[in-house]
Design an enzyme around this catalytic site. Structure first.
Site, mmCIF file in Angstrom:
data_model
loop_
_atom_site.group_PDB
_atom_site.id
_atom_site.type_symbol
_atom_site.label_atom_id
_atom_site.label_comp_id
_atom_site.label_asym_id
_atom_site.label_seq_id
_atom_site.Cartn_x
_atom_site.Cartn_y
_atom_site.Cartn_z
ATOM 1 N N ASP A 23 1.355 -14.229 0.608
ATOM 2 C CA ASP A 23 1.182 -14.073 2.048
ATOM 3 C C ASP A 23 1.577 -15.357 2.749
ATOM 4 O O ASP A 23 1.518 -16.439 2.146
ATOM 5 C CB ASP A 23 -0.269 -13.717 2.396
ATOM 6 C CG ASP A 23 -0.324 -13.018 3.738
ATOM 7 O OD1 ASP A 23 -0.177 -11.785 3.780
ATOM 8 O OD2 ASP A 23 -0.473 -13.713 4.761
ATOM 9 N N ARG A 43 0.782 -1.234 0.000
ATOM 10 C CA ARG A 43 0.000 0.000 0.000
ATOM 11 C C ARG A 43 0.813 1.283 0.000
ATOM 12 O O ARG A 43 0.247 2.354 -0.223
ATOM 13 C CB ARG A 43 -0.991 -0.029 1.180
ATOM 14 C CG ARG A 43 -2.124 -1.015 0.920
ATOM 15 C CD ARG A 43 -2.912 -1.315 2.166
ATOM 16 N NE ARG A 43 -2.052 -1.990 3.135
ATOM 17 C CZ ARG A 43 -2.467 -2.498 4.294
ATOM 18 N NH1 ARG A 43 -3.726 -2.384 4.635
ATOM 19 N NH2 ARG A 43 -1.636 -3.098 5.095
HETATM 20 O O1 CP3 Z 1 7.134 -8.050 1.571
HETATM 21 C C1 CP3 Z 1 6.451 -7.968 0.518
HETATM 22 O O2 CP3 Z 1 6.386 -6.921 -0.161
HETATM 23 C C2 CP3 Z 1 5.791 -9.229 -0.032
HETATM 24 C C3 CP3 Z 1 4.457 -9.427 0.366
HETATM 25 C C4 CP3 Z 1 4.074 -9.883 1.766
HETATM 26 C C5 CP3 Z 1 2.735 -9.705 2.216
HETATM 27 N N1 CP3 Z 1 2.603 -10.368 3.395
HETATM 28 C C6 CP3 Z 1 1.684 -8.979 1.487
HETATM 29 C C7 CP3 Z 1 0.534 -8.435 2.243
HETATM 30 C C8 CP3 Z 1 4.762 -10.597 2.753
HETATM 31 C C9 CP3 Z 1 6.218 -11.012 2.809
HETATM 32 C C10 CP3 Z 1 3.808 -10.913 3.784
HETATM 33 C C11 CP3 Z 1 4.132 -11.726 4.952
HETATM 34 C C12 CP3 Z 1 3.207 -11.740 6.089
HETATM 35 N N2 CP3 Z 1 1.841 -11.794 6.085
HETATM 36 C C13 CP3 Z 1 3.628 -11.808 7.448
HETATM 37 C C14 CP3 Z 1 5.072 -11.892 7.892
HETATM 38 C C15 CP3 Z 1 5.728 -10.572 7.909
HETATM 39 C C16 CP3 Z 1 5.293 -9.664 9.028
HETATM 40 O O3 CP3 Z 1 4.687 -8.622 8.694
HETATM 41 O O4 CP3 Z 1 5.578 -9.973 10.179
HETATM 42 C C17 CP3 Z 1 2.478 -11.839 8.250
HETATM 43 C C18 CP3 Z 1 2.440 -11.884 9.759
HETATM 44 C C19 CP3 Z 1 1.356 -11.835 7.365
HETATM 45 C C20 CP3 Z 1 -0.079 -11.926 7.733
HETATM 46 C C21 CP3 Z 1 -0.828 -10.742 7.265
HETATM 47 N N3 CP3 Z 1 -1.123 -10.466 5.943
HETATM 48 C C22 CP3 Z 1 -1.389 -9.728 8.057
HETATM 49 C C23 CP3 Z 1 -1.296 -9.636 9.561
HETATM 50 C C24 CP3 Z 1 -2.017 -8.838 7.183
HETATM 51 C C25 CP3 Z 1 -2.899 -7.651 7.537
HETATM 52 C C26 CP3 Z 1 -2.122 -6.498 7.999
HETATM 53 C C27 CP3 Z 1 -2.055 -5.424 6.934
HETATM 54 O O5 CP3 Z 1 -0.936 -4.974 6.648
HETATM 55 O O6 CP3 Z 1 -3.117 -5.055 6.430
HETATM 56 C C28 CP3 Z 1 -1.802 -9.283 5.855
HETATM 57 C C29 CP3 Z 1 -2.258 -8.646 4.609
HETATM 58 C C30 CP3 Z 1 -1.231 -8.274 3.607
HETATM 59 N N4 CP3 Z 1 -0.207 -9.079 3.205
HETATM 60 C C31 CP3 Z 1 -1.172 -7.047 2.874
HETATM 61 C C32 CP3 Z 1 -0.086 -7.156 2.014
HETATM 62 C C33 CP3 Z 1 0.376 -6.157 0.989
HETATM 63 C C34 CP3 Z 1 -2.176 -5.903 2.973
HETATM 64 C C35 CP3 Z 1 -3.451 -6.335 2.306
HETATM 65 C C36 CP3 Z 1 -4.097 -5.315 1.385
HETATM 66 O O7 CP3 Z 1 -3.534 -4.937 0.330
HETATM 67 O O8 CP3 Z 1 -5.227 -4.953 1.699
#
Ligand code: CP3
Length: 343
Positions: free
Chosen positions: A76, A30
């Site tokens: 994810d 985002r």
């Molecule tokens: O790093 C990158 O650019 C690659 C993409 C990536 C995403 N998630 C995309 C994403 C990676 C490496 C992850 C890993 C991930 N997902 C983790 C481990 C890393 C960390 O942050 O500790 C975890 C715990 C998750 C689980 C997860 N996915 C959560 C808790 C959330 C919601 C929180 C939020 O930021 O909204 C997601 C959603 C998510 N994964 C988004 C993205 C770009 C946002 C969703 C959207 O576009 O609406």
């Protein structure tokens, strides 16, 4: 296919390089207007993750816009529970939600594992292949997965949480079941990461995002042995272990058969080097909130960080970049690292 900017891979292999490579956790997301534009025309996050052409497009956006030295495949960590039989939903503004969670031995019994679970994730391997093709060697492509404990935490808790006390309760009260579940997750992760590498991932990172809420004893019992098994099974490409908040077990992490250790922003670089030992490459660890500062201050903070780490370092933040971070701050960080030269 050769990689024209292979700084990340040379650094991860321990070669002497001219400056550290730089990328950001959550760089595809985002913070980029290009990402929000695609995301807004889709039904939701999962459509983006599950459509290889779109996943490839957003994976490459930060390479074009920010000039980072690596791409990380857009996906994810929660695709693994889903492949095992627990589908997730991504609820707008609230985060992940699992309608079904693990409560009993029977729930664990029903889960798919290993190669048959990993075979559900063809869309991820297709996205990796498509991204490699479109990147055409510009920068290396990183693959990733969640660590077993972090995935168990979501599968038992059912959503994000400040304390993950349901998941921790499961470890304390259902130790045998916890190990059964962790074993099934681990066999799935090994098959999954091998497929991802076969498809073209050139380095893999294991995210143990909730490592820091475990006690040292719990981390050694429920997290470390499974991570050890995973890193030992991947020998085709370098492996990064990022156990967020796990400063208290960095000596143990230093003994793992991985090339890179990721650090969060609470960990002083000098102490991390002492604990991890001289061989491994360290990755991190600027406070993501530092990027809210004025660009000159971001650049100065980045340079101080690079001086503190010295060689054998991959520049990154201490956790994923926050969605409301100004692009100017992100660009100042990348630029400062790329202007740096080791003395
Ligand atoms: O790093 C990158 O650019 C690659 C993409 C990536 C995403 N998630 C995309 C994403 C990676 C490496 C992850 C890993 C991930 N997902 C983790 C481990 C890393 C960390 O942050 O500790 C975890 C715990 C998750 C689980 C997860 N996915 C959560 C808790 C959330 C919601 C929180 C939020 O930021 O909204 C997601 C959603 C998510 N994964 C988004 C993205 C770009 C946002 C969703 C959207 O576009 O609406």
């Amino acid at each position: 296919m050769s990689t024209s900017n292979d700084l990340l891979l040379r650094t991860a292999r321990g070669e002497q390089v001219e400056r550290p490579p730089v990328w950001l956790m959550r760089q595809a997301g985002r913070i980029l207007p290009q990402y929000r534009a695609i995301r807004n025309r889709l039904s939701g996050f999962k459509e983006l993750v599950e459509t290889p052409e779109l996943a490839a497009e957003v994976t490459i956006q930060p390479v074009d816009e920010l000039g980072v030295d690596a791409a990380i495949i857009f996906s994810d960590i929660l695709v693994i529970p889903e492949a095992m039989g627990l589908p997730y939903e991504m609820v707008e503004k609230r985060g992940p939600l699992f309608p079904k969670v693990i409560k009993s031995a029977a729930d664990i019994q029903k889960l798919r594992q290993g190669g048959s679970a990993a075979a559900e994730l063809g869309y991820v391997y297709d996205a990796v292949r498509e991204t490699r093709k479109q990147l055409d060697g510009r920068v290396p492509l990183i693959g990733f997965a969640g660590a077993p404990w972090t995935l168990l935490a979501y599968m038992v808790e059912g959503s994000g949480s400040k304390t993950f006390s349901k998941a921790k309760r499961f470890l304390y009260s259902e130790e045998k079941l916890a190990h059964e579940l962790l074993s099934k997750i681990t066999s799935t992760l090994i098959a999954y990461l091998k497929e991802k590498v076969n498809a073209g991932a050139q380095l893999v990172q294991v995210f143990d995002s909730w490592a820091g809420i475990l006690s040292p004893a719990q981390y050694r019992k429920f997290a470390l042995p499974y991570i050890r098994e995973i890193v030992a099974s991947i020998d085709e490409v370098p492996v990064t272990v990022f156990s967020k908040g796990a400063w208290f077990v960095l000596e143990d992490i230093g003994q793992l058969d991985c090339q890179v250790v990721g650090l969060d922003w609470n960990t002083p670089p000098e102490l991390a080097r002492q604990w991890v030992g001289p061989e491994k490459v360290l990755q991190g660890n600027l406070d993501p909130c530092q990027l809210y500062a004025a660009p000159e201050e971001v650049a100065a903070a980045a340079t101080r960080m690079l001086d503190a780490f010295g060689r054998r370092h991959i520049a990154n933040l201490g956790h994923g970049v926050y969605p409301d971070t100004p692009l100017d701050g992100v660009k100042a960080f990348v630029k400062a690292v790329q202007a740096y030269r080791y003395k």
